[in-house]
Structure formats: structure tokens, C-alpha cells
Scaffold this motif. Structure first.
Motif, short mmCIF file in Angstrom:
data_model
loop_
_atom_site.label_atom_id
_atom_site.label_comp_id
_atom_site.label_asym_id
_atom_site.label_seq_id
_atom_site.Cartn_x
_atom_site.Cartn_y
_atom_site.Cartn_z
N GLU A 66 0.87 -1.19 0.00
CA GLU A 66 0.00 0.00 0.00
C GLU A 66 0.90 1.24 0.00
O GLU A 66 1.65 1.49 0.96
N THR A 67 0.83 1.96 -1.09
CA THR A 67 1.58 3.22 -1.22
C THR A 67 0.70 4.26 -1.92
O THR A 67 -0.34 3.92 -2.50
N TYR A 68 1.14 5.50 -1.89
CA TYR A 68 0.43 6.57 -2.59
C TYR A 68 1.45 7.40 -3.34
O TYR A 68 2.27 8.11 -2.72
N LEU A 69 1.45 7.26 -4.68
CA LEU A 69 2.37 7.99 -5.55
C LEU A 69 3.81 7.76 -5.12
O LEU A 69 4.65 8.68 -5.10
N ILE A 73 3.39 4.29 3.40
CA ILE A 73 2.35 4.49 4.40
C ILE A 73 2.75 3.71 5.64
O ILE A 73 3.08 2.51 5.55
N ASP A 92 -2.26 9.00 6.09
CA ASP A 92 -3.08 9.17 4.89
C ASP A 92 -2.49 10.32 4.07
O ASP A 92 -2.92 11.47 4.17
N GLN A 94 -2.72 11.06 1.01
CA GLN A 94 -3.61 11.62 -0.01
C GLN A 94 -4.37 12.82 0.53
O GLN A 94 -4.54 13.83 -0.16
#
Length: 309
Positions: A66-69, A73, A92, A94
């Protein structure tokens, strides 16, 4: 001067870093970190309130798959201060916030959830308009219909105002001109100034029309204060030369008239001409008061008696 605490270490010439044995650690092992509670929360087990900013010794780990760009995390585990129930939350990125996972409920979440729901609906509507041209046409038709209804209601309000009031606003707006109003005001003030100047009569001081009025105080001086000499008795024959019936008349005694003193008050700001005239007038008055008036009267009487003789 040598350093007190040496940070560099000695490496011999035959040093080989590949021969150093490596410790086999878990791929996703946990670390103990010191952190503060990122939001207000309430424990689900005992109902204890944990306010924002309270410090904890938490365990930190990476969230798998689970990553964001490309941003990692992280997940944190803390314990309730009352019942030691484990509470977990994660980052979070994002929304630049934290998200609660288990063990507690976040306080003041209603507003945040409402904002998120509104943003989600707006995003969905925008995507639907972009993908469905018929939906876009329906939305534009509805907007134009709403605009027409608003214009009709506005026109009705204007008609109602016109029926209730008789003021013509268009004429008032046409007549209102700030530049003209300012020019008219300046002209009016100039005319008023000219009329005021004409109404005032400015007389020159060189003209002989200026008069200085002084206040005079008249006092009567009694005869006892002056102490005149005795009056001379005139013979009746000298006065009644042409009248035969005057022999029986009593002798006539002439007395001098009471002396009148005039004391003019000095003006507040007399001019040079006025001051010279006042001095000229005051000179005979002082001479008259210095000498007794009875002597001059006696001289006049004596002359008249000699002439008659």
C-alpha cells in the motif's frame, strides 16, 4: 590540537567489508518511536478520551502492498492510558491526515465525513458529464431554464415596485451627474461671494466722512466752589439814559453764569488728526479753569461803566 572525542576509526590496509557477517532481520520489523496523538479519539473498550497531542511510546511499521504515488504508508500502535487496549492508526498522505483503524473512534468526524462526501459527489458528477454527453446537455438545459425563471421573477418584482412607487429611477439616474453637480455648486458659491462683496460698503479713510463721536460728561460747578469776587453794582443812570421812568427801578446786579466743565472721554484708537484737535480744544479749557472767570467779568463790567460815564 587533537580532538577530545575521535569519531573516525582506524581501518587496516587488509580490511574487507564483504567479510563482515550480516544479521538477518525481518523484512517488516517494528520500531519503537515517540509520538503524539494526531487527533482526539475515544477508546472503544473503556470509553477513555484521548486528546490530541498526548505523548505515547508507539510501535511503527510499514504497511505492506500500500503506497500513494510512491510514498510509503506507516502504521502506528499505541495503548489506552486506562485499560491498555491497543489502538492502531495509519498515515493518509492523499488527504494529508491520519486514518483510524482499530481500538478507538475519532471524535469530530461528522464534518470531515460531510466534506468528503460532498467532494466525492462533485467528482462523480464531473466524471459523468465528461463521459455522458446527454447528461451534460440535460444539465445545461436545466441551468438555462433556471436562469429564465430567475429573470421572470426579477421582472415581476420590478413591475410590482413600479406600481407601488411613482418615482422614475431612470430619469433620476440620467439627471444625476456628479461633475455637473460640482460645477453648479462652485458657480453658486462664486455668485454668493460676489453678492456679499457688493453688499459691503468699503469707505476709504482719506475721505472726510469718518467722524469720531466722543462721550461728554457735563457737571455743574457751584459758585461757592469757585469763590468769585463780589459783583459790581451798576448805576441805574448808565443803563437808563434814554428812559425817564427808570429812576424808580431797583438797581440791577449782574452775576456771572455758573461755570460748565466739559470732560470728553478719550476714544479707543484716535487718529493723528483727532488727537491734535483734542489737544487744541483742551488748551483753552485748561487756561480757562486755571484763571478765575470772575476777573474777566469784572473787567467787562468796568469797561461798560466807563463807556456809560
Amino acid at each position: 590540537m587533537s580532538e577530545r572525542k575521535v569519531l573516525n576509526k582506524y581501518y587496516p590496509p587488509d580490511f574487507d567489508p564483504s567479510k563482515i557477517p550480516r544479521m538477518k532481520l525481518a523484512k517488516n520489523r517494528q520500531y519503537t518511536v515517540r509520538l503524539m496523538a494526531p487527533f482526539n479519539m475515544r477508546c472503544k473498550t473503556c470509553g477513555e478520551y484521548i486528546y490530541k497531542g498526548k505523548k505515547f511510546n508507539a510501535r511503527k511499521e510499514d504497511v505492506e502492498n500500500e503506497t500513494y504515488l510512491g510514498i510509503r504508508i506507516y502504521r502506528f500502535y499505541i495503548k489506552c492510558t486506562r485499560c491498555l487496549q491497543e489502538i492502531s492508526f495509519k498515515t493518509d498522505p492523499q488527504n494529508t491526515d491520519y486514518e483510524i483503524e482499530a481500538g478507538a473512534t475519532r471524535n469530530f468526524m461528522a464534518l470531515k465525513l460531510a466534506e468528503e462526501q460532498a467532494r466525492r459527489e462533485e467528482r462523480e458528477a464531473r466524471e459523468e458529464e465528461a463521459n455522458n454527453p446527454m447528461k451534460l446537455l440535460e444539465n445545461r438545459t436545466q441551468q438555462s431554464r433556471n436562469e429564465i425563471e430567475m429573470l421572470e421573477s426579477l421582472e415581476e418584482l420590478r413591475d410590482l415596485n413600479r406600481r407601488q412607487q411613482t418615482v422614475d429611477y431612470s430619469t433620476m439616474l440620467e439627471q444625476y451627474n456628479p461633475a455637473e453637480t460640482e460645477r453648479e455648486r462652485l458657480d453658486r458659491e462664486e455668485r454668493e461671494d460676489e453678492a456679499f462683496v457688493k453688499s459691503v460698503n468699503f469707505k476709504s479713510k482719506t475721505e472726510g466722512s469718518t467722524r469720531i463721536v466722543t462721550e461728554e460728561i457735563i457737571e455743574e460747578v457751584k459758585e461757592e466752589d469757585i469763590n468769585p469776587p463780589a459783583a459790581k453794582v451798576v448805576k441805574p443812570t448808565s443803563l437808563s439814559a434814554g428812559n425817564n421812568n427808570s429812576s424808580t427801578a431797583p438797581p440791577i446786579v449782574k452775576r456771572k453764569t455758573p461755570l460748565v466743565l466739559v470732560r470728553p472721554k478719550a476714544p479707543p484708537a484716535p487718529s493723528a488728526a483727532a488727537s491734535t484737535s483734542s489737544v487744541a480744544v483742551a488748551a483753552p479749557t485748561s487756561s480757562a479753569t486755571s484763571k478765575p472767570a470772575g476777573l474777566s467779568l469784572l473787567a467787562a463790567y468796568s469797561d461798560s461803566s466807563e463807556d456809560s460815564n
